[in-house]
Write a protein that holds these residues in place. Structure first.
Motif, PDB file in Angstrom:
ATOM      1  N   UNK A  86       6.211 -10.956   0.900  1.00  0.00           N
ATOM      2  CA  UNK A  86       6.808 -11.434   2.150  1.00  0.00           C
ATOM      3  C   UNK A  86       5.884 -12.501   2.704  1.00  0.00           C
ATOM      4  N   UNK A  87       6.382 -13.708   2.898  1.00  0.00           N
ATOM      5  CA  UNK A  87       5.601 -14.843   3.395  1.00  0.00           C
ATOM      6  C   UNK A  87       4.317 -15.021   2.595  1.00  0.00           C
ATOM      7  N   UNK A  88       4.414 -14.902   1.307  1.00  0.00           N
ATOM      8  CA  UNK A  88       3.280 -15.021   0.389  1.00  0.00           C
ATOM      9  C   UNK A  88       2.241 -13.916   0.563  1.00  0.00           C
ATOM     10  N   UNK A  89       2.565 -12.867   1.309  1.00  0.00           N
ATOM     11  CA  UNK A  89       1.699 -11.694   1.446  1.00  0.00           C
ATOM     12  C   UNK A  89       2.222 -10.638   0.463  1.00  0.00           C
ATOM     13  N   UNK A  90       1.336 -10.032  -0.320  1.00  0.00           N
ATOM     14  CA  UNK A  90       1.752  -8.941  -1.190  1.00  0.00           C
ATOM     15  C   UNK A  90       1.751  -7.668  -0.361  1.00  0.00           C
ATOM     16  N   UNK A  91       2.905  -7.014  -0.293  1.00  0.00           N
ATOM     17  CA  UNK A  91       3.076  -5.812   0.518  1.00  0.00           C
ATOM     18  C   UNK A  91       3.378  -4.642  -0.410  1.00  0.00           C
ATOM     19  N   UNK A  92       2.595  -3.569  -0.289  1.00  0.00           N
ATOM     20  CA  UNK A  92       2.857  -2.357  -1.057  1.00  0.00           C
ATOM     21  C   UNK A  92       3.064  -1.225  -0.066  1.00  0.00           C
ATOM     22  N   UNK A  93       4.212  -0.578  -0.199  1.00  0.00           N
ATOM     23  CA  UNK A  93       4.586   0.526   0.692  1.00  0.00           C
ATOM     24  C   UNK A  93       4.600   1.796  -0.135  1.00  0.00           C
ATOM     25  N   UNK A  94       3.923   2.822   0.372  1.00  0.00           N
ATOM     26  CA  UNK A  94       3.860   4.115  -0.311  1.00  0.00           C
ATOM     27  C   UNK A  94       4.708   5.130   0.460  1.00  0.00           C
ATOM     28  N   UNK A  95       5.207   6.114  -0.262  1.00  0.00           N
ATOM     29  CA  UNK A  95       6.100   7.101   0.347  1.00  0.00           C
ATOM     30  C   UNK A  95       5.447   7.909   1.460  1.00  0.00           C
TER      31      UNK A  95
END
Length: 112
Positions: A86-95
Motif C-alpha cells: 500500500x503506497x509502496x509500504x509493505x504491509x503484513x497483517x497477522x490473524x
C-alpha cells in the motif's frame, strides 16, 4: 497527523530495519481496516481525511475485515497472514491483530 491510540493498543512503534508495528484490538470498536489506515497515516504523515487517502485501490476493506474477524463465539483466527503493498509500504497483517509495516526505502544519497 492522527494518532491511532483509540484504535489499537498503541501507536505504531519503530523496531529496527525501518519496520513499524501496531496491534489491532479485535475486542475494540474499530475495524481492522481502520487500525491499518490510521497506522499508515501515522507512518506516512498523510491525514486519513485527505481525499487521496484510500485503501480501496489496494484491497477491499470489507473483505479484509471479514478475513480476520474472530470466528463464531469470538474464537480468534489462527495462522493467517496477508501481505500486500500500500503506497509502496509493505504491509503484513497477522490473524492475531499484529500489523507490520515496512516503508519504502529511500534511495541512498551519492557520496562526494
Amino acid at each position: 497527523m492522527y494518532r491511532n491510540e483509540t484504535h489499537a493498543n498503541h501507536s505504531p512503534r519503530h523496531q529496527g530495519a525501518g519496520t513499524y508495528f501496531v496491534k489491532h484490538d479485535f475486542d475494540g470498536s474499530a475495524e481492522l481496516t481502520t487500525t491499518l489506515a490510521h497506522a499508515l497515516s501515522d507512518i506516512s504523515g498523510v491525514d486519513v481525511t485527505d481525499a487521496g487517502f484510500t485503501l480501496y485501490d489496494y484491497i477491499d476493506p470489507d473483505a479484509l475485515d471479514r478475513l480476520f474477524k474472530p470466528g463464531t463465539g469470538g474464537a480468534q483466527r489462527v495462522n493467517g497472514t496477508l501481505t500486500l503493498t500500500v503506497w509502496d509500504h509493505q504491509v503484513t497483517i497477522h490473524s492475531d491483530g499484529q500489523i507490520a509495516i515496512v516503508p519504502p526505502q529511500q534511495a541512498p544519497q551519492p557520496t562526494r
